[in-house]
Motif scaffolding. Structure first.
Motif, PDB file in Angstrom:
ATOM      1  N   ALA A 261       0.818  -1.218   0.000  1.00 18.50           N
ATOM      2  CA  ALA A 261       0.000   0.000   0.000  1.00 18.50           C
ATOM      3  C   ALA A 261       0.852   1.268   0.000  1.00 18.50           C
ATOM      4  CB  ALA A 261      -0.926  -0.007   1.212  1.00 18.50           C
ATOM      5  N   GLY A 262       2.160   1.106  -0.027  1.00 20.81           N
ATOM      6  CA  GLY A 262       3.043   2.265  -0.040  1.00 20.81           C
ATOM      7  C   GLY A 262       3.231   2.921   1.317  1.00 20.81           C
ATOM      8  N   ARG A 263       2.838   2.239   2.383  1.00 18.25           N
ATOM      9  CA  ARG A 263       2.985   2.787   3.735  1.00 18.25           C
ATOM     10  C   ARG A 263       4.304   2.253   4.315  1.00 18.25           C
ATOM     11  NH1 ARG A 263      -3.274   1.403   5.670  1.00 18.25           N
ATOM     12  NH2 ARG A 263      -4.269   2.220   3.772  1.00 18.25           N
ATOM     13  N   TYR A 264       5.392   2.753   3.777  1.00 17.95           N
ATOM     14  CA  TYR A 264       6.697   2.137   4.000  1.00 17.95           C
ATOM     15  C   TYR A 264       7.214   2.257   5.436  1.00 17.95           C
ATOM     16  CZ  TYR A 264       6.567   2.095  -1.076  1.00 17.95           C
ATOM     17  OH  TYR A 264       6.190   1.896  -2.381  1.00 17.95           O
ATOM     18  N   GLU A 265       6.950   3.366   6.101  1.00 22.21           N
ATOM     19  CA  GLU A 265       7.421   3.503   7.478  1.00 22.21           C
ATOM     20  C   GLU A 265       6.725   2.494   8.391  1.00 22.21           C
ATOM     21  OE1 GLU A 265       7.121   7.475   8.868  1.00 22.21           O
ATOM     22  OE2 GLU A 265       8.673   8.252   7.507  1.00 22.21           O
ATOM     23  N   ARG A 266       5.421   2.349   8.229  1.00 23.83           N
ATOM     24  CA  ARG A 266       4.697   1.374   9.047  1.00 23.83           C
ATOM     25  C   ARG A 266       5.117  -0.052   8.680  1.00 23.83           C
ATOM     26  NH1 ARG A 266      -1.509   2.067   8.954  1.00 23.83           N
ATOM     27  NH2 ARG A 266      -1.295   0.452  10.553  1.00 23.83           N
ATOM     28  N   ALA A 267       5.352  -0.281   7.407  1.00 21.38           N
ATOM     29  CA  ALA A 267       5.815  -1.605   6.982  1.00 21.38           C
ATOM     30  C   ALA A 267       7.165  -1.920   7.624  1.00 21.38           C
ATOM     31  CB  ALA A 267       5.924  -1.662   5.464  1.00 21.38           C
ATOM     32  N   ARG A 268       8.066  -0.946   7.606  1.00 21.34           N
ATOM     33  CA  ARG A 268       9.377  -1.123   8.233  1.00 21.34           C
ATOM     34  C   ARG A 268       9.228  -1.529   9.697  1.00 21.34           C
ATOM     35  NH1 ARG A 268      11.835   4.411   9.419  1.00 21.34           N
ATOM     36  NH2 ARG A 268      10.052   4.251  10.839  1.00 21.34           N
ATOM     37  N   LEU A 292      13.907  -9.627   4.212  1.00 21.78           N
ATOM     38  CA  LEU A 292      13.681  -9.223   2.819  1.00 21.78           C
ATOM     39  C   LEU A 292      12.687  -8.062   2.763  1.00 21.78           C
ATOM     40  CD1 LEU A 292      14.137  -9.681  -0.187  1.00 21.78           C
ATOM     41  CD2 LEU A 292      12.336 -11.428  -0.129  1.00 21.78           C
ATOM     42  N   GLY A 293      11.606  -8.176   3.521  1.00 21.16           N
ATOM     43  CA  GLY A 293      10.640  -7.094   3.559  1.00 21.16           C
ATOM     44  C   GLY A 293      11.232  -5.820   4.135  1.00 21.16           C
ATOM     45  N   LEU A 294      12.052  -5.989   5.163  1.00 14.00           N
ATOM     46  CA  LEU A 294      12.674  -4.829   5.800  1.00 14.00           C
ATOM     47  C   LEU A 294      13.645  -4.135   4.846  1.00 14.00           C
ATOM     48  CD1 LEU A 294      13.075  -3.103   8.310  1.00 14.00           C
ATOM     49  CD2 LEU A 294      14.736  -4.797   9.138  1.00 14.00           C
ATOM     50  N   VAL A 295      14.430  -4.909   4.109  1.00 15.52           N
ATOM     51  CA  VAL A 295      15.365  -4.341   3.131  1.00 15.52           C
ATOM     52  C   VAL A 295      14.620  -3.515   2.090  1.00 15.52           C
ATOM     53  CG1 VAL A 295      16.940  -4.912   1.244  1.00 15.52           C
ATOM     54  CG2 VAL A 295      17.153  -6.091   3.414  1.00 15.52           C
ATOM     55  N   LYS A 296      13.518  -4.063   1.591  1.00 16.10           N
ATOM     56  CA  LYS A 296      12.733  -3.357   0.581  1.00 16.10           C
ATOM     57  C   LYS A 296      12.133  -2.062   1.149  1.00 16.10           C
ATOM     58  CE  LYS A 296       9.909  -6.002  -1.743  1.00 16.10           C
ATOM     59  NZ  LYS A 296       8.931  -7.080  -1.995  1.00 16.10           N
ATOM     60  N   SER A 297      11.643  -2.140   2.387  1.00 14.91           N
ATOM     61  CA  SER A 297      11.053  -0.955   3.008  1.00 14.91           C
ATOM     62  C   SER A 297      12.097   0.137   3.213  1.00 14.91           C
ATOM     63  CB  SER A 297      10.417  -1.325   4.354  1.00 14.91           C
ATOM     64  OG  SER A 297       9.370  -2.243   4.182  1.00 14.91           O
ATOM     65  N   LEU A 298      13.264  -0.250   3.692  1.00 18.55           N
ATOM     66  CA  LEU A 298      14.331   0.724   3.920  1.00 18.55           C
ATOM     67  C   LEU A 298      14.791   1.346   2.605  1.00 18.55           C
ATOM     68  CD1 LEU A 298      16.412  -1.164   6.644  1.00 18.55           C
ATOM     69  CD2 LEU A 298      14.988   0.871   6.965  1.00 18.55           C
ATOM     70  N   ALA A 299      14.817   0.533   1.552  1.00 19.23           N
ATOM     71  CA  ALA A 299      15.199   1.070   0.243  1.00 19.23           C
ATOM     72  C   ALA A 299      14.196   2.121  -0.210  1.00 19.23           C
ATOM     73  CB  ALA A 299      15.276  -0.067  -0.779  1.00 19.23           C
ATOM     74  N   ARG A 300      12.917   1.862   0.014  1.00 19.80           N
ATOM     75  CA  ARG A 300      11.877   2.826  -0.367  1.00 19.80           C
ATOM     76  C   ARG A 300      11.969   4.109   0.459  1.00 19.80           C
ATOM     77  NH1 ARG A 300       9.698   1.720  -5.298  1.00 19.80           N
ATOM     78  NH2 ARG A 300       8.860  -0.402  -5.419  1.00 19.80           N
ATOM     79  N   MET A 330      12.663 -14.713  -5.566  1.00 19.49           N
ATOM     80  CA  MET A 330      12.225 -13.665  -4.645  1.00 19.49           C
ATOM     81  C   MET A 330      13.198 -12.497  -4.631  1.00 19.49           C
ATOM     82  SD  MET A 330      10.607 -15.536  -1.294  1.00 19.49           S
ATOM     83  CE  MET A 330      12.002 -16.625  -0.993  1.00 19.49           C
ATOM     84  N   VAL A 331      14.489 -12.797  -4.567  1.00 22.47           N
ATOM     85  CA  VAL A 331      15.487 -11.737  -4.486  1.00 22.47           C
ATOM     86  C   VAL A 331      15.586 -10.993  -5.812  1.00 22.47           C
ATOM     87  CG1 VAL A 331      17.935 -11.245  -4.131  1.00 22.47           C
ATOM     88  CG2 VAL A 331      16.765 -12.872  -2.641  1.00 22.47           C
ATOM     89  N   GLU A 332      15.513 -11.730  -6.923  1.00 20.51           N
ATOM     90  CA  GLU A 332      15.546 -11.062  -8.227  1.00 20.51           C
ATOM     91  C   GLU A 332      14.337 -10.151  -8.392  1.00 20.51           C
ATOM     92  OE1 GLU A 332      17.970 -10.912 -10.594  1.00 20.51           O
ATOM     93  OE2 GLU A 332      19.020 -11.816  -8.909  1.00 20.51           O
ATOM     94  N   GLY A 333      13.187 -10.598  -7.883  1.00 20.87           N
ATOM     95  CA  GLY A 333      11.995  -9.760  -7.933  1.00 20.87           C
ATOM     96  C   GLY A 333      12.192  -8.472  -7.153  1.00 20.87           C
ATOM     97  N   ALA A 334      12.853  -8.579  -5.995  1.00 24.84           N
ATOM     98  CA  ALA A 334      13.120  -7.388  -5.179  1.00 24.84           C
ATOM     99  C   ALA A 334      14.080  -6.447  -5.907  1.00 24.84           C
ATOM    100  CB  ALA A 334      13.698  -7.794  -3.836  1.00 24.84           C
TER     101      ALA A 334
END
Length: 352
Positions: A261-268, A292-300, A330-334
């Motif tokens: 949903a693009g709510r990256y801070e809450r996702a982090r 993996l989710g945390l890495v993506k959130s921090l990148a955003r 999964m990693v390639e998708g990220a």
């Protein structure tokens, strides 16, 4: 028709325990009964009480205690020449091995459990052990190898009218469909599982079904608020029963929903919370997926691209080491999602 769900792993004097009993209550009752059986030399009863102790420890995320308990239950059952109890102990050990990410050991223990279950004539432990093998393969991403087994076990559970096992099989098949992009089919199966679990008063199965529905609602329908509401409903049961593992996966899924949903801070924040929960219970798969989710959130949120790329490379190795066949995917998708290129000189087949 399905009857009320029951917990066949609560045996002997513990059969009065409900499938929805709090795990702390199960642990207390199991420990008390185990000590009583040991005092009078009732080995068969001690083995079966020890099984409940092992399962309570496992589901509470107390890995070392669970490991000691299932092994003690197996030794005691062997001394009592109780083949059925030996099978149940091996099932518990195999399930713990899968939870710890030791997939080859899980396969070996669960296969032995199924064989002993068949020898003893205990169709329930045989079914649970085959189900454990099917779930292990599904988690590893080997869908071709275990889809038929899931379907077979679903048919057997329906035939016996065993609600809890029917719910498990439906959820497993639904997850395979979800992971292969058949969202409508997955949703229908999760919905059926939730309905059966609700009628059978299987709160654990219902919580997992709600988590599956939330995932589909988030991905297919792009409705994060409804997905979060479903997860909140599931969390009530997880907390009531002290389901540490299910609660951690609930939090990770909440992170997934917020990220989409693009709510990256809450996702982090949710991924960080889930990561800590998985670390506390030594659960490597959940830990890696939360990372993996945390890495993506921090990148955003603006993390340096080089740091993100380096951690994704490390995570690919971690996930592959756990034994997840779809780790590279999964990693390639990220990487693609975040607009990152593969490190120069890296071989895409090297980790396969």
């Amino acid at each position: 028709m399905y009857g009320k769900a029951f917990a066949p792993e609560y045996q002997g004097a513990l059969t009065t325990l409900s499938v929805n009993s709090s795990l702390t209550d199960v642990l207390a009752a199991g420990t008390e009964q185990l000590r009583a059986a040991e005092r009078v030399g009732a080995r068969a009863e001690a083995a079966r009480s020890g099984l409940a102790v092992a399962e309570a420890h496992r589901r509470l995320g107390q890995v070392a205690d669970a490991d000691r308990a299932w092994k003690a239950s197996y030794r005691t059952a062997r001394e009592a020449r109780d083949t059925g109890a030996m099978a149940w102990a091996l099932w518990s050990g195999g399930t713990l091995a899968r939870q710890r990410g030791a997939f080859p050991l899980a396969w070996r223990l669960l296969r032995l459990a199924a064989e002993l279950g068949e020898q003893s004539g205990d169709v329930v432990v045989r079914g649970y052990s085959l189900a454990g093998m099917a779930e292990t393969g599904r988690i590893q991403g080997d869908y071709a190898a275990v889809t038929a087994l899931h379907e077979q076990l679903l048919a057997e559970a329906r035939r016996r009218g065993e609600a809890r096992h029917t719910v498990w099989a439906l959820e497993g098949i639904a997850q395979i469909h979800r992971n292969t992009g058949a969202y409508d089919t997955a949703y229908a199966l999760f919905e059926e599982a939730a309905e059966i679990a609700s009628r059978a008063e299987d709160r654990r199965g219902h919580a997992w079904a709600l988590r599956g529905l939330a995932d589909i609602v988030s991905v297919r329908d792009r409705d994060p608020d409804r997905a979060l509401a479903l997860l909140s409903e599931a969390e009530v049961s997880c907390r009531a029963m002290n389901l540490s593992g299910a609660l951690a996966y609930n939090h990770k899924m909440r992170g997934n929903v917020l990220y989409r949903a693009g709510r990256y801070e809450r996702a982090r924040d949710l991924y960080t919370r889930a990561l800590a929960e998985f670390e506390a219970m030594s659960e490597p798969r959940g830990r890696a997926l939360s990372r993996l989710g945390l890495v993506k959130s921090l990148a955003r949120l603006g993390r340096d691209h080089a740091e993100t790329a380096a951690e994704l490379t490390e995570l690919a190795s971690v996930l592959e080491g756990i034994g997840l066949r779809h780790a590279q995917e999964m990693v390639e998708g990220a990487r693609t999602e975040l607009g990152l290129t593969r490190p120069e000189g890296a071989d895409p087949e090297a980790a396969r």
